[in-house]
Design a protein around this motif. Structure first.
Motif, PDB file in Angstrom:
ATOM      1  N   ARG A   1       0.833  -1.215   0.000  1.00 45.35           N
ATOM      2  CA  ARG A   1       0.000   0.000   0.000  1.00 45.35           C
ATOM      3  C   ARG A   1       0.858   1.253   0.000  1.00 45.35           C
ATOM      4  O   ARG A   1       0.593   2.203  -0.744  1.00 45.35           O
ATOM      5  N   THR A   2       1.880   1.257   0.844  1.00 47.24           N
ATOM      6  CA  THR A   2       2.771   2.417   0.909  1.00 47.24           C
ATOM      7  C   THR A   2       3.480   2.636  -0.427  1.00 47.24           C
ATOM      8  O   THR A   2       3.635   3.777  -0.874  1.00 47.24           O
ATOM      9  N   SER A   3       3.875   1.559  -1.069  1.00 50.19           N
ATOM     10  CA  SER A   3       4.528   1.674  -2.384  1.00 50.19           C
ATOM     11  C   SER A   3       3.590   2.279  -3.413  1.00 50.19           C
ATOM     12  O   SER A   3       3.996   3.129  -4.214  1.00 50.19           O
ATOM     13  N   PHE A   4       2.319   1.854  -3.401  1.00 45.12           N
ATOM     14  CA  PHE A   4       1.349   2.430  -4.329  1.00 45.12           C
ATOM     15  C   PHE A   4       1.135   3.924  -4.050  1.00 45.12           C
ATOM     16  O   PHE A   4       1.009   4.724  -4.971  1.00 45.12           O
ATOM     17  N   ILE A   5       1.108   4.296  -2.797  1.00 45.62           N
ATOM     18  CA  ILE A   5       0.922   5.712  -2.442  1.00 45.62           C
ATOM     19  C   ILE A   5       2.107   6.538  -2.943  1.00 45.62           C
ATOM     20  O   ILE A   5       1.926   7.594  -3.566  1.00 45.62           O
ATOM     21  N   TYR A   6       3.331   6.084  -2.672  1.00 40.32           N
ATOM     22  CA  TYR A   6       4.517   6.803  -3.137  1.00 40.32           C
ATOM     23  C   TYR A   6       4.575   6.860  -4.659  1.00 40.32           C
ATOM     24  O   TYR A   6       4.908   7.885  -5.244  1.00 40.32           O
ATOM     25  N   LEU A   7       4.248   5.752  -5.305  1.00 39.84           N
ATOM     26  CA  LEU A   7       4.256   5.712  -6.763  1.00 39.84           C
ATOM     27  C   LEU A   7       3.249   6.701  -7.341  1.00 39.84           C
ATOM     28  O   LEU A   7       3.515   7.374  -8.341  1.00 39.84           O
ATOM     29  N   THR A   8       2.100   6.832  -6.696  1.00 35.58           N
ATOM     30  CA  THR A   8       1.085   7.772  -7.162  1.00 35.58           C
ATOM     31  C   THR A   8       1.573   9.214  -7.059  1.00 35.58           C
ATOM     32  O   THR A   8       1.392  10.016  -7.978  1.00 35.58           O
ATOM     33  N   PHE A   9       2.220   9.564  -5.942  1.00 37.77           N
ATOM     34  CA  PHE A   9       2.707  10.931  -5.779  1.00 37.77           C
ATOM     35  C   PHE A   9       3.875  11.241  -6.708  1.00 37.77           C
ATOM     36  O   PHE A   9       3.956  12.328  -7.281  1.00 37.77           O
ATOM     37  N   VAL A  10       4.755  10.285  -6.882  1.00 37.57           N
ATOM     38  CA  VAL A  10       5.947  10.532  -7.699  1.00 37.57           C
ATOM     39  C   VAL A  10       5.593  10.634  -9.180  1.00 37.57           C
ATOM     40  O   VAL A  10       6.113  11.481  -9.892  1.00 37.57           O
ATOM     41  N   THR A  11       4.691   9.780  -9.648  1.00 34.13           N
ATOM     42  CA  THR A  11       4.379   9.748 -11.074  1.00 34.13           C
ATOM     43  C   THR A  11       3.100  10.501 -11.425  1.00 34.13           C
ATOM     44  O   THR A  11       2.601  10.352 -12.545  1.00 34.13           O
ATOM     45  N   LEU A  12       2.572  11.240 -10.502  1.00 32.93           N
ATOM     46  CA  LEU A  12       1.388  12.075 -10.717  1.00 32.93           C
ATOM     47  C   LEU A  12       0.168  11.277 -11.181  1.00 32.93           C
ATOM     48  O   LEU A  12      -0.494  11.613 -12.158  1.00 32.93           O
TER      49      LEU A  12
ATOM     50  N   PHE B   1       0.056   7.753 -11.884  1.00 33.15           N
ATOM     51  CA  PHE B   1       0.250   6.470 -12.548  1.00 33.15           C
ATOM     52  C   PHE B   1       0.031   5.306 -11.585  1.00 33.15           C
ATOM     53  O   PHE B   1      -0.491   4.256 -11.972  1.00 33.15           O
ATOM     54  N   GLY B   2       0.414   5.462 -10.333  1.00 24.95           N
ATOM     55  CA  GLY B   2       0.217   4.409  -9.336  1.00 24.95           C
ATOM     56  C   GLY B   2      -1.248   4.093  -9.130  1.00 24.95           C
ATOM     57  O   GLY B   2      -1.642   2.927  -8.986  1.00 24.95           O
ATOM     58  N   PHE B   3      -2.078   5.124  -9.118  1.00 27.55           N
ATOM     59  CA  PHE B   3      -3.522   4.915  -8.967  1.00 27.55           C
ATOM     60  C   PHE B   3      -4.094   4.209 -10.191  1.00 27.55           C
ATOM     61  O   PHE B   3      -4.916   3.301 -10.062  1.00 27.55           O
ATOM     62  N   ALA B   4      -3.633   4.598 -11.368  1.00 25.91           N
ATOM     63  CA  ALA B   4      -4.084   3.931 -12.594  1.00 25.91           C
ATOM     64  C   ALA B   4      -3.641   2.472 -12.604  1.00 25.91           C
ATOM     65  O   ALA B   4      -4.410   1.579 -12.985  1.00 25.91           O
ATOM     66  N   LEU B   5      -2.439   2.204 -12.147  1.00 28.66           N
ATOM     67  CA  LEU B   5      -1.949   0.831 -12.052  1.00 28.66           C
ATOM     68  C   LEU B   5      -2.773   0.033 -11.053  1.00 28.66           C
ATOM     69  O   LEU B   5      -3.125  -1.125 -11.305  1.00 28.66           O
ATOM     70  N   TYR B   6      -3.112   0.642  -9.929  1.00 31.28           N
ATOM     71  CA  TYR B   6      -3.937  -0.015  -8.915  1.00 31.28           C
ATOM     72  C   TYR B   6      -5.307  -0.378  -9.483  1.00 31.28           C
ATOM     73  O   TYR B   6      -5.792  -1.493  -9.284  1.00 31.28           O
ATOM     74  N   LEU B   7      -5.930   0.533 -10.206  1.00 28.01           N
ATOM     75  CA  LEU B   7      -7.235   0.248 -10.811  1.00 28.01           C
ATOM     76  C   LEU B   7      -7.136  -0.849 -11.862  1.00 28.01           C
ATOM     77  O   LEU B   7      -8.016  -1.712 -11.956  1.00 28.01           O
ATOM     78  N   PHE B   8      -6.071  -0.842 -12.651  1.00 25.44           N
ATOM     79  CA  PHE B   8      -5.880  -1.892 -13.640  1.00 25.44           C
ATOM     80  C   PHE B   8      -5.717  -3.254 -12.971  1.00 25.44           C
ATOM     81  O   PHE B   8      -6.320  -4.242 -13.395  1.00 25.44           O
ATOM     82  N   LEU B   9      -4.933  -3.321 -11.903  1.00 28.70           N
ATOM     83  CA  LEU B   9      -4.744  -4.586 -11.189  1.00 28.70           C
ATOM     84  C   LEU B   9      -6.033  -5.056 -10.526  1.00 28.70           C
ATOM     85  O   LEU B   9      -6.324  -6.253 -10.505  1.00 28.70           O
TER      86      LEU B   9
END
Length: 75
Positions: free
Chosen positions: A34-45, A47-55
């Protein structure tokens, strides 16, 4: 305020299913995923959230396709 807590409880119970399943498969804690997805979302503006929805979508489709059959005659 009660509606907010119900929404929060629903999201915690159903929304983190993706992270839990990924963590079980990798053998790590769901909190780290979860923490990785949160950091990925902030860093890539976002993309992490889009990846989470795709998964989440992919795991849902996989669950629907791969149903367990109890016997050979359940075709």
């Amino acid at each position: 305020m009660n509606i907010l807590y119900k929404l929060l409880h629903y999201l915690q119970k159903r929304g983190f299913e993706v992270c839990r399943r990924i963590a079980e498969r990798m053998g790590i804690r769901a909190r780290v995923v979860r923490t990785s997805f949160i950091y990925l979302t902030f860093v890539t503006l976002g993309f992490g959230f889009a990846l989470y929805l795709f998964l989440a979508f992919w795991l849902r489709i996989k669950d629907l396709v791969h149903t367990k059959r109890t016997s050979v005659f359940d075709l």
